[in-house]
Design an enzyme around this catalytic site. Structure first.
Site, mmCIF file in Angstrom:
data_model
loop_
_atom_site.group_PDB
_atom_site.id
_atom_site.type_symbol
_atom_site.label_atom_id
_atom_site.label_comp_id
_atom_site.label_asym_id
_atom_site.label_seq_id
_atom_site.Cartn_x
_atom_site.Cartn_y
_atom_site.Cartn_z
ATOM 1 C CB SER A 9 0.587 -4.541 4.067
ATOM 2 O OG SER A 9 1.499 -3.841 4.478
ATOM 3 C CG HIS A 34 3.323 -5.973 1.115
ATOM 4 N ND1 HIS A 34 3.858 -6.042 -0.269
ATOM 5 C CD2 HIS A 34 3.493 -4.747 1.521
ATOM 6 C CE1 HIS A 34 4.439 -5.005 -0.501
ATOM 7 N NE2 HIS A 34 3.860 -4.023 0.657
ATOM 8 C CG ASP A 36 5.035 -2.194 3.635
ATOM 9 O OD1 ASP A 36 5.384 -2.407 2.294
ATOM 10 O OD2 ASP A 36 3.844 -2.242 4.125
ATOM 11 C CG MET A 38 8.606 1.641 5.968
ATOM 12 S SD MET A 38 7.366 2.584 6.459
ATOM 13 C CE MET A 38 6.027 1.898 5.309
ATOM 14 C CG HIS A 67 7.371 -2.486 -0.553
ATOM 15 N ND1 HIS A 67 6.137 -1.632 -0.407
ATOM 16 C CD2 HIS A 67 8.423 -1.518 -1.255
ATOM 17 C CE1 HIS A 67 6.425 -0.438 -0.816
ATOM 18 N NE2 HIS A 67 7.593 -0.518 -1.400
ATOM 19 C CG MET A 69 9.300 1.424 0.882
ATOM 20 S SD MET A 69 7.646 1.622 1.730
ATOM 21 C CE MET A 69 7.608 -0.105 2.385
ATOM 22 C CG MET A 142 4.983 2.656 -4.244
ATOM 23 S SD MET A 142 4.615 1.558 -2.905
ATOM 24 C CE MET A 142 3.530 2.364 -1.783
ATOM 25 N N GLY A 147 5.445 5.069 3.053
ATOM 26 C CA GLY A 147 5.608 5.383 4.408
ATOM 27 C C GLY A 147 4.781 4.901 5.448
ATOM 28 N N GLY A 149 0.579 3.312 6.141
ATOM 29 C CA GLY A 149 -0.596 2.562 5.709
ATOM 30 C C GLY A 149 -1.946 3.579 5.871
ATOM 31 N N GLY A 150 -3.220 3.096 5.501
ATOM 32 C CA GLY A 150 -4.343 3.934 5.728
ATOM 33 C C GLY A 150 -4.377 5.203 4.939
ATOM 34 C CG ASP A 180 2.027 -1.483 -1.111
ATOM 35 O OD1 ASP A 180 1.044 -1.191 -0.503
ATOM 36 O OD2 ASP A 180 3.204 -1.452 -1.023
HETATM 37 O O1 LIG Z 1 4.265 0.076 1.369
HETATM 38 C C1 LIG Z 1 3.161 0.614 1.893
HETATM 39 C C2 LIG Z 1 3.187 1.853 2.569
HETATM 40 O O2 LIG Z 1 4.355 2.717 2.176
HETATM 41 C C3 LIG Z 1 1.933 -0.271 1.965
HETATM 42 O O3 LIG Z 1 2.372 -1.518 2.080
HETATM 43 C C4 LIG Z 1 1.067 0.146 3.082
HETATM 44 O O4 LIG Z 1 1.225 -0.838 4.176
HETATM 45 C C5 LIG Z 1 -0.418 -0.142 2.378
HETATM 46 O O5 LIG Z 1 -1.517 -0.070 3.718
HETATM 47 P P1 LIG Z 1 -2.861 0.248 3.184
HETATM 48 O O6 LIG Z 1 -2.757 1.702 2.109
HETATM 49 O O7 LIG Z 1 -3.436 -0.767 2.372
HETATM 50 O O8 LIG Z 1 -3.655 0.766 4.360
HETATM 51 FE FE LIG Z 2 4.316 -1.865 0.776
#
Ligand SMILES: O=C(CO)[C@@H](O)[C@H](O)COP(=O)(O)O
Ligand SMILES: [Fe+2]
Length: 221
Positions: A9, A34, A36, A38, A67, A69, A142, A147, A149-150, A180
């Site tokens: 991602s 991937h 994302d 948003m 993806h 969102m 999910m 929204g 990462g981390g 994800d």
């Molecule tokens: O869609 C999402 C977050 O909304 C993901 O794609 C995150 O980017 C995943 O990040 P990690 O949890 O792997 O750090």
């Molecule tokens: Fe994602």
């Protein structure tokens, strides 16, 4: 089950040194990338628009796993298909979990020659989709609230994966199950054991040597 795919991602890419990290991705064993999207409404964060996808598509050999969102899933599905998505995954909740609307958007995405994905947030049950897995190419579960990462992996989401995997095997479908959020070598192993064949990982891959991170997930199979 199908071949395991790892989809790094780029939300977690270090944008202070994008060239170096894109080179590492380009030469990696990751099959998908991937991306994302948003909109600041469906989720409280803003990310990338279609021009950035066009750039990534030129720079990288991977399939673009987009993806979205966003609230306006119908409009932005087409916008990101035009920009080069190979897989276009939208949220069930963006269409108020209306099954007819979800299946109709899947059919539209497929008609445009792109793989169609449906994503469900942690609070959304998988059951309404189980009879319709043949009508989508990817079910994206999910394992964090969308929204950011981390975040930490929500192990309870694996029940959804198991139910979908049982249905896919019983019907001999080729639908992928992608997961994800919070994926690392440990949680990735749990996800694969539950029936996932596609792993998204952001912070885990980009907070270490990119190739080592990707390869450590690919060898879970
Ligand atoms: O869609 C999402 C977050 O909304 C993901 O794609 C995150 O980017 C995943 O990040 P990690 O949890 O792997 O750090
Ligand atoms: Fe994602």
């Amino acid at each position: 089950m199908k071949e395991l795919i790892v989809s790094p991602s780029i939300l977690s890419l270090d944008f202070s040194r994008p060239g170096e990290q894109l080179d590492a991705l380009a030469n990696s064993h990751a099959q998908w990338l991937h991306f994302d999207v948003m909109d600041g409404h469906f989720v409280p964060n803003l990310t990338f628009g279609p021009d950035i996808l066009r750039g990534f598509r030129k720079a990288l050999p991977q399939k673009m796993d987009v993806h979205i969102m966003v609230e306006d899933a119908r409009t932005y599905a087409d916008v990101f298909i035009d920009a080069g998505a190979d897989v276009l995954t939208f949220h069930s909740e963006a269409l108020e979990d209306d099954l007819d609307a979800i299946l109709s958007l899947c059919a539209h995405i497929r008609e445009r020659g792109v793989l169609a994905g449906v994503s469900i947030c942690p609070n959304t049950p998988v059951e309404p989709l189980l009879d319709h897995l043949a009508e989508m190419d990817v079910l994206l579960v999910m394992s964090v609230e969308p929204g950011f990462g981390g975040q930490s992996f929500m192990e309870g989401m694996l029940e959804k994966v198991k139910k979908a995997r049982a249905r896919i095997e019983a019907q001999g479908l080729s639908t992928r199950i992608e997961i994800d959020g919070g994926i690392n070598a440990q949680t990735g192993a749990l996800a694969v054991a539950a029936g996932c064949d596609t792993l998204v990982a952001g912070s885990y891959i980009f907070r270490q040597d990119i190739h080592a991170g990707i390869d450590s997930l690919l060898c879970l199979r």
